[in-house]
Design a protein around this motif. Sequence first.
Motif, PDB file in Angstrom:
ATOM      1  N   GLY A 201       0.772  -1.400   0.048  1.00 20.77           N
ATOM      2  CA  GLY A 201       0.154   0.080   0.046  1.00 20.77           C
ATOM      3  C   GLY A 201       0.679   1.245  -0.139  1.00 20.77           C
ATOM      4  N   SER A 202       2.035   1.325  -0.332  1.00 20.68           N
ATOM      5  CA  SER A 202       3.079   2.303  -0.216  1.00 20.68           C
ATOM      6  C   SER A 202       2.610   3.337  -1.272  1.00 20.68           C
ATOM      7  N   THR A 203       2.265   4.501  -1.144  1.00 22.32           N
ATOM      8  CA  THR A 203       1.956   5.507  -2.073  1.00 22.32           C
ATOM      9  C   THR A 203       3.068   6.131  -2.766  1.00 22.32           C
ATOM     10  N   ARG A 204       4.311   5.883  -2.259  1.00 22.47           N
ATOM     11  CA  ARG A 204       5.552   6.405  -2.815  1.00 22.47           C
ATOM     12  C   ARG A 204       5.920   5.516  -4.018  1.00 22.47           C
ATOM     13  N   THR A 205       5.437   4.285  -4.305  1.00 21.42           N
ATOM     14  CA  THR A 205       5.575   3.641  -5.513  1.00 21.42           C
ATOM     15  C   THR A 205       4.367   3.070  -6.273  1.00 21.42           C
ATOM     16  N   LEU A 206       3.257   3.642  -5.853  1.00 22.76           N
ATOM     17  CA  LEU A 206       1.935   3.592  -6.706  1.00 22.76           C
ATOM     18  C   LEU A 206       1.578   4.497  -7.893  1.00 22.76           C
ATOM     19  N   ASP A 207       1.611   3.897  -8.820  1.00 24.49           N
ATOM     20  CA  ASP A 207       1.256   4.680  -9.959  1.00 24.49           C
ATOM     21  C   ASP A 207      -0.476   5.069  -9.749  1.00 24.49           C
ATOM     22  N   ASP A 208      -0.424   6.599  -9.945  1.00 24.47           N
ATOM     23  CA  ASP A 208      -2.046   7.100  -9.734  1.00 24.47           C
ATOM     24  C   ASP A 208      -3.146   6.376 -10.688  1.00 24.47           C
ATOM     25  N   ALA A 209      -2.532   6.047 -11.942  1.00 24.08           N
ATOM     26  CA  ALA A 209      -3.624   5.397 -12.752  1.00 24.08           C
ATOM     27  C   ALA A 209      -3.905   3.674 -12.492  1.00 24.08           C
ATOM     28  N   PHE A 210      -3.041   3.302 -11.542  1.00 22.53           N
ATOM     29  CA  PHE A 210      -3.119   1.787 -11.759  1.00 22.53           C
ATOM     30  C   PHE A 210      -4.571   1.437 -10.958  1.00 22.53           C
ATOM     31  N   LEU A 211      -4.710   1.589  -9.864  1.00 22.28           N
ATOM     32  CA  LEU A 211      -5.967   1.383  -9.195  1.00 22.28           C
ATOM     33  C   LEU A 211      -7.048   1.855  -9.765  1.00 22.28           C
ATOM     34  N   ARG A 212      -7.001   3.207 -10.384  1.00 16.23           N
ATOM     35  CA  ARG A 212      -8.156   3.787 -11.101  1.00 16.23           C
ATOM     36  C   ARG A 212      -8.560   3.015 -12.330  1.00 16.23           C
ATOM     37  N   ARG A 213      -7.664   2.549 -12.829  1.00 15.08           N
ATOM     38  CA  ARG A 213      -7.956   1.783 -14.232  1.00 15.08           C
ATOM     39  C   ARG A 213      -8.673   0.286 -13.849  1.00 15.08           C
ATOM     40  N   ILE A 214      -7.969  -0.225 -13.026  1.00 12.18           N
ATOM     41  CA  ILE A 214      -8.399  -1.676 -12.496  1.00 12.18           C
ATOM     42  C   ILE A 214      -9.730  -1.485 -11.817  1.00 12.18           C
ATOM     43  N   SER A 215     -10.093  -0.367 -11.266  1.00  8.15           N
ATOM     44  CA  SER A 215     -11.346  -0.088 -10.507  1.00  8.15           C
ATOM     45  C   SER A 215     -11.806  -1.310  -9.658  1.00  8.15           C
ATOM     46  N   PRO A 216     -11.094  -1.387  -8.536  1.00  5.60           N
ATOM     47  CA  PRO A 216     -11.527  -2.570  -7.756  1.00  5.60           C
ATOM     48  C   PRO A 216     -12.772  -2.100  -6.840  1.00  5.60           C
ATOM     49  N   SER A 217     -13.462  -2.846  -6.333  1.00  2.00           N
ATOM     50  CA  SER A 217     -14.541  -2.537  -5.318  1.00  2.00           C
ATOM     51  C   SER A 217     -13.855  -2.748  -3.858  1.00  2.00           C
ATOM     52  N   VAL A 218     -12.825  -3.559  -3.829  1.00  4.78           N
ATOM     53  CA  VAL A 218     -12.201  -3.953  -2.807  1.00  4.78           C
ATOM     54  C   VAL A 218     -10.655  -3.886  -2.625  1.00  4.78           C
ATOM     55  N   GLN A 219      -9.953  -2.948  -1.860  1.00  3.06           N
ATOM     56  CA  GLN A 219      -8.545  -3.011  -1.662  1.00  3.06           C
ATOM     57  C   GLN A 219      -8.089  -3.352  -0.442  1.00  3.06           C
ATOM     58  N   ILE A 220      -7.242  -4.176  -0.554  1.00  2.00           N
ATOM     59  CA  ILE A 220      -6.389  -5.000   0.837  1.00  2.00           C
ATOM     60  C   ILE A 220      -4.955  -4.576   0.851  1.00  2.00           C
ATOM     61  N   ARG A 221      -4.437  -3.860   2.083  1.00  7.68           N
ATOM     62  CA  ARG A 221      -3.092  -3.678   2.218  1.00  7.68           C
ATOM     63  C   ARG A 221      -2.588  -4.225   3.426  1.00  7.68           C
ATOM     64  N   SER A 222      -1.396  -5.015   2.972  1.00 11.64           N
ATOM     65  CA  SER A 222      -0.831  -5.997   4.075  1.00 11.64           C
ATOM     66  C   SER A 222       0.345  -5.079   4.531  1.00 11.64           C
ATOM     67  N   CYS A 223       0.291  -4.220   5.625  1.00  5.02           N
ATOM     68  CA  CYS A 223       1.202  -3.408   6.223  1.00  5.02           C
ATOM     69  C   CYS A 223       1.033  -3.518   7.622  1.00  5.02           C
ATOM     70  N   ASN A 224       2.120  -2.799   8.373  1.00  6.33           N
ATOM     71  CA  ASN A 224       2.040  -2.568   9.887  1.00  6.33           C
ATOM     72  C   ASN A 224       1.576  -1.347  10.168  1.00  6.33           C
ATOM     73  N   ARG A 225       1.571  -0.995  11.425  1.00  7.66           N
ATOM     74  CA  ARG A 225       0.883   0.079  11.972  1.00  7.66           C
ATOM     75  C   ARG A 225       1.715   1.520  11.250  1.00  7.66           C
TER      76      ARG A 225
END
Length: 856
Positions: A788-812
């Motif tokens: 779920g890192s925003t530094r390595t996420l392309d802005d268009a990636f999730l928008r184009r795939i358009s998921p209804s559920v997003q899951i992030r595996s990360c620590n606090r």
Amino acid sequence: MDEIRRRLALIEAQLGGRSLHARLIDAAGLFFPAVGLMAGIVAQNAAMARFGPADSSARLRPEFVLPLLASAALCLAMVCTHRRLRPAVAAWGALLCFAGLGAVRLAVFTAVGNGDIRRFVTDERVLATIRGRILTPPARIRNDWCFAELAFADPSTVFYLKLDGIHTDRGWIDVSGTLRVQVDEPTPGLSAGDTIVAYCWLYRFGGPTNPGQFDLATHLARKNIHVGASVPSGDAIKGYRSDSRHLLGRLQAKVSQAASEALLSGPVALEDPHGLAAALLLGDRDRIDRRTYEAFRRTGLLHFVSLSGMHLGIFAGLVWRLGRTAGLMKPGRAIVCAIATAAFLLAVPARAPTIRAAIIVWVFCVAIVARRRTGAFNCLCLAAIVLLLVRPTHVFEAGWQLSFAAVAGILALTDPIEGFIHDLTHDQFRRKGASGSLAAYAVRRIGGGAIRLFAAGLGAWIGGAGILLYHFWTIAPLAGFWTVLVFPLVAMILTAGFLKIVLFFLLPTLAGLLGTLLAVATDLLVRIVTLLSHLNVNTLLVGRVPIGLVAAYYALVLFARFGRTRRPLPKRALCLATGILLIAWIGVAKWGRTHRDRLQMTCLDVGHGQAIVVQLPGTETILFDAGSIYQRDVGSRIVRPFLNWMGIANLHAVVLSHGDIDHVNGVPEILDGCRVRHVYGGRSLLARPPTDPTTELLIRSLRKRGREIEPLPISLGSGDATIQLLWPPDEPAVADHLSDNDRSLVCLIEFAGVKILLCSDIEQYAQQQILVRYPDLTADIVVVPHHGSTRTLDDAFLRRISPSVQIRSCNRKQYTQTGHLTEEEDVTKFSTASNGAITVCVESDGMVSTTGYIHP
């Protein structure tokens, strides 16, 4: 004549028609107080869980205790006025009185005083300076998991601290309570009994965030420990030796150290590479290596490794025989045996099974000195009462329940099972004196002893099977047979070990010879148990079961043993039918978990890392990655407990997306505990020689287990589900120039028209290339790239795939830094940092449900 007398006694008991209730009143009067005490503790705990008041004075529910006291008073009046009812009414009156006592004892035990440390610590960490006395010898946390050598920190040290003060802006003030202190490095200068001042972070323990995970918070709360202290280094602790007021603690530490030195050292040091001798004789389970422990667990012989009544029984029997050899009379032997038992308790950890056995030994010794008869079951009930009065929360612990259930099974079932086996063998192995040849006499002696031992082992197994299934979700059907097989060797090890400890101070040379024998015997025992552990029929993994099933099981056992009918045939038919129903119940539950018509994906909470279990329709289960940076040993502590909780013993495949440590460092332990058919990996893991230390260690550990990483097929699946490999491309010109993260495997799972995209650690370049290669790519559920890192996420990636559920595996920390806290109101976005394990269920009709194990 013995057989005729036995049958006449059985007929007389049947004709007499004495019920179990009457027999308990006459022979085991302490049974009723023990049951009442347990019932009161359980009822009070349920009331506390239901109402949950913080004020200790309100925790004792008067609507529960007052009727008990009124009923007890009525019973007392009936005892005084009705002579015929006196025994029964007195027994039930004692039960009611002890039920009230149990409720009061639990309320007092869990009370929060004005100076309790819990009043100074909230859910947030607090920086503090504390002062107290060390209660337990500082123990180093074991780092024997495979990737521990690549860990970032030194092994930590843990001990328990009895608080007496905390420093505030008003100076030192008195506080009470016990802390679990963890120092982030070894502390060789500290010992039990020392008084220390520590600069630390105080915190409350959190509950488990994954199904099946060990609940440390509840485990410690049952010991009345609710707050932990984290000390960054040994320099943050200032200590000084305690005074003579803590003589008992210092004496226990010295006796324990002397016993350990006597066992493991001498003219010829004991070679104990498996750590088995120290575990068997001194209860030092920290020394036993992981593979040996796992072998004992698989075979159902773990009770040998944990100190129990058997160990103390052999020790007491050895002392008794030595006293008889020395010419002591029975009272003298009893006194010596009682003193030796006290010394034994000083040398070993104070656990419930050992204390229970010690109480029984002391009661028998007192009975011998006082020339009184006593019953084993009455002694067992007395031990339960004493332990519960000292710490009432014992009754909720699996170890305590197993210990008493196993001993109760031995006492209640050994004689009937032994008689049944002798009937089947036509009394060929009954001891009928010394008639016949020497060989026939030896066969009868050995056969009769083996039958007796098997009957006791089977009785213990029957007594503890329900509790074992409820708490650990497994059944070990062959444990009774393996117990008979290895018990002679275990008894020899215990006898030789105890003699070595005693003779070390008297005849060191002879102790050294015994050490050599001990080393050979322990190595032979490990080889035998390891060989037996390779059999696939040792353990049946069932998964979680309802408590109603366990209650039905014990009701069946009690009816089969103590139920009375005029004719035995209806009773046997009823027991057989009920047993078949219970087995069918377990079989149906197991079948439902291994033969599915839906897809279920669980993203486990491993902190900064990833471990995703995908249960495909049919029977196949695939694990995608298993690793974490900051949590140690996620394979044994998180992934395997979840698989056991789900009843999953076999994995079709482990798919490793790439070689980063937070994706692979839990894999070796999973291979040790599960049957895995394939281990798949991407191009970065298939390169030879390995490109980094993590990959090199992974491949070396896999080869030790006879495994190799295989290339992941383009597609795989089970039933109507398909798994398609989307990235990286099978083009060396492209793949060789990718970064390690961009070489991560990207998989698309599809079932019933629902698509799940697992993105692993791909960064912006790979995300852009995937959109170019698959312009029509969409997904309903996406495990967001790179935790779920925003530094390595392309802005268009999730928008184009358009998921209804997003899951992030990360620590606090990642969750906070990446700005996801504002997303908690969006129910389509989940994070393991706030939701714990996240489960997605896709039904055969395409219905999707997503749930978190915990709520934010």
